[in-house]
Design a protein around this motif. Structure first.
Motif, PDB file in Angstrom:
ATOM      1  N   TRP A  46       0.581  -4.420   2.003  1.00  0.00           N
ATOM      2  CA  TRP A  46       0.484  -2.967   2.104  1.00  0.00           C
ATOM      3  C   TRP A  46      -0.948  -2.488   2.322  1.00  0.00           C
ATOM      4  O   TRP A  46      -1.192  -1.333   2.594  1.00  0.00           O
ATOM      5  CB  TRP A  46       1.064  -2.318   0.854  1.00  0.00           C
ATOM      6  CG  TRP A  46       0.670  -3.018  -0.416  1.00  0.00           C
ATOM      7  CD1 TRP A  46       1.408  -3.950  -1.100  1.00  0.00           C
ATOM      8  CD2 TRP A  46      -0.541  -2.849  -1.154  1.00  0.00           C
ATOM      9  NE1 TRP A  46       0.715  -4.368  -2.213  1.00  0.00           N
ATOM     10  CE2 TRP A  46      -0.483  -3.704  -2.276  1.00  0.00           C
ATOM     11  CE3 TRP A  46      -1.673  -2.060  -0.982  1.00  0.00           C
ATOM     12  CZ2 TRP A  46      -1.507  -3.804  -3.206  1.00  0.00           C
ATOM     13  CZ3 TRP A  46      -2.697  -2.152  -1.918  1.00  0.00           C
ATOM     14  CH2 TRP A  46      -2.601  -3.019  -3.009  1.00  0.00           C
ATOM     15  N   VAL A  91       2.791   3.234   2.049  1.00  0.00           N
ATOM     16  CA  VAL A  91       3.644   3.742   0.971  1.00  0.00           C
ATOM     17  C   VAL A  91       5.127   3.741   1.328  1.00  0.00           C
ATOM     18  O   VAL A  91       5.970   3.909   0.447  1.00  0.00           O
ATOM     19  CB  VAL A  91       3.203   5.143   0.487  1.00  0.00           C
ATOM     20  CG1 VAL A  91       1.824   5.075  -0.135  1.00  0.00           C
ATOM     21  CG2 VAL A  91       3.249   6.162   1.597  1.00  0.00           C
ATOM     22  N   VAL A 103      -3.229   2.680   2.277  1.00  0.00           N
ATOM     23  CA  VAL A 103      -2.180   1.973   1.548  1.00  0.00           C
ATOM     24  C   VAL A 103      -0.835   2.364   2.159  1.00  0.00           C
ATOM     25  O   VAL A 103      -0.525   3.555   2.259  1.00  0.00           O
ATOM     26  CB  VAL A 103      -2.212   2.357   0.045  1.00  0.00           C
ATOM     27  CG1 VAL A 103      -1.055   1.727  -0.696  1.00  0.00           C
ATOM     28  CG2 VAL A 103      -3.533   1.961  -0.582  1.00  0.00           C
ATOM     29  N   CYS A 158       3.483  -0.633  -0.850  1.00  0.00           N
ATOM     30  CA  CYS A 158       2.859  -0.735  -2.163  1.00  0.00           C
ATOM     31  C   CYS A 158       3.850  -0.252  -3.224  1.00  0.00           C
ATOM     32  O   CYS A 158       4.521   0.759  -3.043  1.00  0.00           O
ATOM     33  CB  CYS A 158       1.607   0.128  -2.181  1.00  0.00           C
ATOM     34  SG  CYS A 158       0.730   0.111  -3.744  1.00  0.00           S
ATOM     35  N   ALA A 159       3.948  -0.972  -4.314  1.00  0.00           N
ATOM     36  CA  ALA A 159       4.810  -0.562  -5.428  1.00  0.00           C
ATOM     37  C   ALA A 159       3.932   0.110  -6.476  1.00  0.00           C
ATOM     38  O   ALA A 159       3.049  -0.534  -7.048  1.00  0.00           O
ATOM     39  CB  ALA A 159       5.531  -1.765  -6.017  1.00  0.00           C
ATOM     40  N   PHE A 160       4.158   1.372  -6.697  1.00  0.00           N
ATOM     41  CA  PHE A 160       3.380   2.119  -7.678  1.00  0.00           C
ATOM     42  C   PHE A 160       4.002   1.968  -9.059  1.00  0.00           C
ATOM     43  O   PHE A 160       5.214   1.849  -9.200  1.00  0.00           O
ATOM     44  CB  PHE A 160       3.311   3.602  -7.303  1.00  0.00           C
ATOM     45  CG  PHE A 160       2.510   3.847  -6.063  1.00  0.00           C
ATOM     46  CD1 PHE A 160       1.137   3.953  -6.121  1.00  0.00           C
ATOM     47  CD2 PHE A 160       3.135   3.961  -4.830  1.00  0.00           C
ATOM     48  CE1 PHE A 160       0.392   4.165  -4.970  1.00  0.00           C
ATOM     49  CE2 PHE A 160       2.402   4.172  -3.673  1.00  0.00           C
ATOM     50  CZ  PHE A 160       1.029   4.274  -3.744  1.00  0.00           C
ATOM     51  N   ALA A 161       3.173   2.007 -10.073  1.00  0.00           N
ATOM     52  CA  ALA A 161       3.664   1.921 -11.448  1.00  0.00           C
ATOM     53  C   ALA A 161       4.395   3.211 -11.802  1.00  0.00           C
ATOM     54  O   ALA A 161       4.007   4.294 -11.350  1.00  0.00           O
ATOM     55  CB  ALA A 161       2.500   1.713 -12.410  1.00  0.00           C
ATOM     56  N   LEU A 166       5.356   6.523 -13.713  1.00  0.00           N
ATOM     57  CA  LEU A 166       4.467   7.452 -14.410  1.00  0.00           C
ATOM     58  C   LEU A 166       4.541   7.340 -15.927  1.00  0.00           C
ATOM     59  O   LEU A 166       3.574   7.631 -16.622  1.00  0.00           O
ATOM     60  CB  LEU A 166       4.756   8.892 -13.987  1.00  0.00           C
ATOM     61  CG  LEU A 166       4.328   9.222 -12.557  1.00  0.00           C
ATOM     62  CD1 LEU A 166       4.733  10.647 -12.214  1.00  0.00           C
ATOM     63  CD2 LEU A 166       2.844   9.033 -12.369  1.00  0.00           C
TER      64      LEU A 166
END
Length: 100
Positions: free
Chosen positions: A3, A21, A19, A83-86, A88
């Motif tokens: 990514w 997304v 990045v 990209c794998a976001f954490a 919230l």
């Protein structure tokens, strides 16, 4: 980390990073694409010099400005995991701190 992206001008001048997304959109800093409508995106080891447009920029005026965000959209979507976001809810204050 497929990514990670490099963003260049259409004549090949390096401007910065971005990045991926989703299959066709990247986030980057507004100052990276300032004054540009078209860019080239390279995902190292995946694809080189992909044509893309600057789809949106925040209300950026100077370095350090909190609106320094932009969205770049590829002409053709990629079949690459973004990209794998954490989540919230993982952002919790650390012990002894007011914020994460």
């Amino acid at each position: 980390m497929h990514w990670r992206a490099r963003i260049d001008t259409v004549d090949g001048v390096l401007r910065g990073a971005g990045v991926l997304v989703d299959g066709s959109r990247l986030i980057t800093c507004a100052h990276v694409v300032e004054g540009l409508a078209q860019v080239l995106v390279t995902l190292p080891g995946i694809a080189d010099a992909l044509p893309a447009t600057v789809a949106w920029t925040g209300d950026w005026r100077r370095l350090g400005d909190r609106g320094d965000v932009a969205v770049v959209e590829l002409a053709d979507a990629l079949d690459v995991p973004p990209c794998a976001f954490a989540p919230l809810d993982l952002l919790r204050p650390r012990r002894g701190c007011a914020g994460p």
